[in-house]
Scaffold this motif. Structure first.
Motif, short mmCIF file in Angstrom:
data_model
loop_
_atom_site.label_atom_id
_atom_site.label_comp_id
_atom_site.label_asym_id
_atom_site.label_seq_id
_atom_site.Cartn_x
_atom_site.Cartn_y
_atom_site.Cartn_z
N ASP A 132 40.15 82.04 76.01
CA ASP A 132 41.55 81.58 75.94
C ASP A 132 42.50 82.75 75.74
O ASP A 132 43.58 82.78 76.34
CB ASP A 132 41.74 80.59 74.78
CG ASP A 132 41.05 79.26 75.02
OD1 ASP A 132 40.82 78.90 76.19
OD2 ASP A 132 40.72 78.59 74.02
N MET A 133 42.12 83.70 74.91
CA MET A 133 42.99 84.82 74.62
C MET A 133 43.21 85.72 75.82
O MET A 133 44.31 86.23 76.03
CB MET A 133 42.44 85.63 73.44
CG MET A 133 42.53 84.89 72.12
SD MET A 133 41.82 85.82 70.75
CE MET A 133 43.05 87.11 70.56
N LEU A 134 42.20 85.92 76.64
CA LEU A 134 42.39 86.82 77.78
C LEU A 134 43.30 86.21 78.83
O LEU A 134 43.84 86.90 79.67
CB LEU A 134 41.06 87.27 78.38
CG LEU A 134 40.15 86.28 79.10
CD1 LEU A 134 40.57 86.06 80.54
CD2 LEU A 134 38.74 86.80 79.05
N LYS A 135 43.50 84.90 78.76
CA LYS A 135 44.41 84.22 79.69
C LYS A 135 45.83 84.11 79.13
O LYS A 135 46.73 83.66 79.83
CB LYS A 135 43.87 82.83 80.01
CG LYS A 135 42.57 82.87 80.77
CD LYS A 135 42.01 81.49 81.00
CE LYS A 135 40.66 81.56 81.70
NZ LYS A 135 40.05 80.24 81.84
N SER A 136 46.02 84.49 77.90
CA SER A 136 47.32 84.39 77.24
C SER A 136 48.16 85.64 77.51
O SER A 136 47.68 86.76 77.37
CB SER A 136 47.12 84.25 75.73
OG SER A 136 48.32 84.50 75.03
N PRO A 137 49.44 85.45 77.85
CA PRO A 137 50.31 86.61 78.07
C PRO A 137 50.52 87.43 76.80
O PRO A 137 50.93 88.59 76.89
CB PRO A 137 51.62 85.99 78.55
CG PRO A 137 51.58 84.57 78.17
CD PRO A 137 50.13 84.18 78.05
N ASN A 138 50.24 86.86 75.64
CA ASN A 138 50.40 87.59 74.38
C ASN A 138 49.06 88.03 73.80
O ASN A 138 48.88 89.19 73.47
CB ASN A 138 51.15 86.72 73.37
CG ASN A 138 52.54 86.38 73.85
OD1 ASN A 138 53.33 87.26 74.15
ND2 ASN A 138 52.84 85.11 73.98
N ALA A 139 48.14 87.10 73.68
CA ALA A 139 46.86 87.39 73.02
C ALA A 139 46.03 88.42 73.76
O ALA A 139 45.21 89.10 73.15
CB ALA A 139 46.07 86.10 72.83
N ASN A 140 46.22 88.58 75.07
CA ASN A 140 45.44 89.58 75.79
C ASN A 140 45.72 90.97 75.24
O ASN A 140 44.85 91.83 75.25
CB ASN A 140 45.68 89.49 77.30
CG ASN A 140 46.92 90.19 77.78
OD1 ASN A 140 46.92 91.40 78.00
ND2 ASN A 140 47.98 89.43 77.98
N HIS A 141 46.92 91.20 74.71
CA HIS A 141 47.25 92.50 74.13
C HIS A 141 46.45 92.75 72.85
O HIS A 141 46.06 93.89 72.56
CB HIS A 141 48.75 92.60 73.84
CG HIS A 141 49.59 92.56 75.08
ND1 HIS A 141 49.68 93.63 75.94
CD2 HIS A 141 50.35 91.58 75.60
CE1 HIS A 141 50.48 93.30 76.94
NE2 HIS A 141 50.88 92.06 76.77
N VAL A 142 46.19 91.69 72.10
CA VAL A 142 45.37 91.80 70.89
C VAL A 142 43.94 92.17 71.28
O VAL A 142 43.34 93.07 70.67
CB VAL A 142 45.42 90.50 70.06
CG1 VAL A 142 44.40 90.55 68.92
CG2 VAL A 142 46.83 90.25 69.53
N LEU A 143 43.39 91.51 72.30
CA LEU A 143 42.04 91.85 72.75
C LEU A 143 41.98 93.30 73.22
O LEU A 143 41.03 94.02 72.90
CB LEU A 143 41.61 90.92 73.88
CG LEU A 143 41.36 89.46 73.51
CD1 LEU A 143 41.01 88.66 74.76
CD2 LEU A 143 40.29 89.34 72.45
N GLN A 144 42.99 93.74 73.96
CA GLN A 144 43.00 95.13 74.43
C GLN A 144 43.02 96.10 73.26
O GLN A 144 42.31 97.10 73.26
CB GLN A 144 44.23 95.38 75.32
CG GLN A 144 44.14 94.69 76.67
CD GLN A 144 45.32 95.02 77.53
OE1 GLN A 144 45.50 96.15 77.94
NE2 GLN A 144 46.16 94.01 77.80
N LYS A 145 43.82 95.80 72.25
CA LYS A 145 43.90 96.68 71.06
C LYS A 145 42.54 96.72 70.36
O LYS A 145 42.09 97.79 69.93
CB LYS A 145 44.99 96.18 70.11
CG LYS A 145 45.16 97.00 68.86
CD LYS A 145 45.56 98.43 69.14
CE LYS A 145 47.00 98.53 69.57
NZ LYS A 145 47.44 99.93 69.74
N CYS A 146 41.87 95.59 70.25
CA CYS A 146 40.55 95.55 69.62
C CYS A 146 39.58 96.47 70.37
O CYS A 146 38.85 97.25 69.76
CB CYS A 146 39.99 94.13 69.61
SG CYS A 146 40.82 93.00 68.50
#
Length: 170
Positions: free
Chosen positions: A113-127
């Motif tokens: 779900d997060m990788l499809k989110s315009p916002n949460a994908n940035h959190v995954l990238q930072k991780c």
């Protein structure tokens, strides 16, 4: 003659993505110090005055730890909002490696779900950027068998790119 109005639609009448609706001012605030400018006036410079970001930047270790604990308890709901994803990213940057790991563990079950989110994908990238590659295995496990669809997704492709850049092949 065209009947189209030359004035732009009002902010209330347009929604650029589903996350803009999540960031609505009517949303209940999860933490009393998380109040910022309204979503229609928010900009990267406004993030600097967010009290939660101030707490994360604080020289007062107890304030910083309290802010990190709040983020750990709300990682996914924060990550999917425009303001919240900035808070989670900053928490990842200032947290100890143990707290970083606690934040990453809270993402378990939400990666797709997060990788499809315009916002949460940035959190995954930072991780992916800040965590040791072996700590990202929980994320990789959730993506097994989905490489082609993730690669074709406009945000998912960024996650695959970061994984390729930062993780060693098995």
């Amino acid at each position: 003659a065209s009947t189209r109005s030359s004035t732009p639609p009002s902010v209330e009448s347009r929604t650029t993505c589903w996350a803009d609706m999540v960031d609505d001012d009517d949303e209940p605030i999860l933490h009393e110090s998380a109040l910022v400018a309204s979503a229609d006036t928010a900009s990267p410079s406004d993030a600097e005055v967010d009290p939660m970001l101030v707490d994360l930047e604080s020289g007062d270790d107890s304030k910083k730890q309290e802010a990190i604990e709040w983020v750990v308890g709300s990682v996914y709901p924060l990550a999917v909002t425009r303001r919240g994803c900035r808070i989670v990213q900053r928490a990842l940057e200032v947290a100890t490696s143990a707290d970083q790991l606690r934040i990453v563990e809270k993402l378990h079950g939400h990666v797709e779900d997060m990788l499809k989110s315009p916002n949460a994908n940035h959190v995954l990238q930072k991780c992916i950027e800040i965590m040791p590659p072996e700590k990202m295995q929980i994320m990789i496990d959730e993506l097994i068998g989905q490489g082609a669809s993730v690669a074709r997704h406009r945000f998912g492709c960024r996650i695959l790119q970061r994984l390729i850049e930062h993780c060693l092949p098995a």
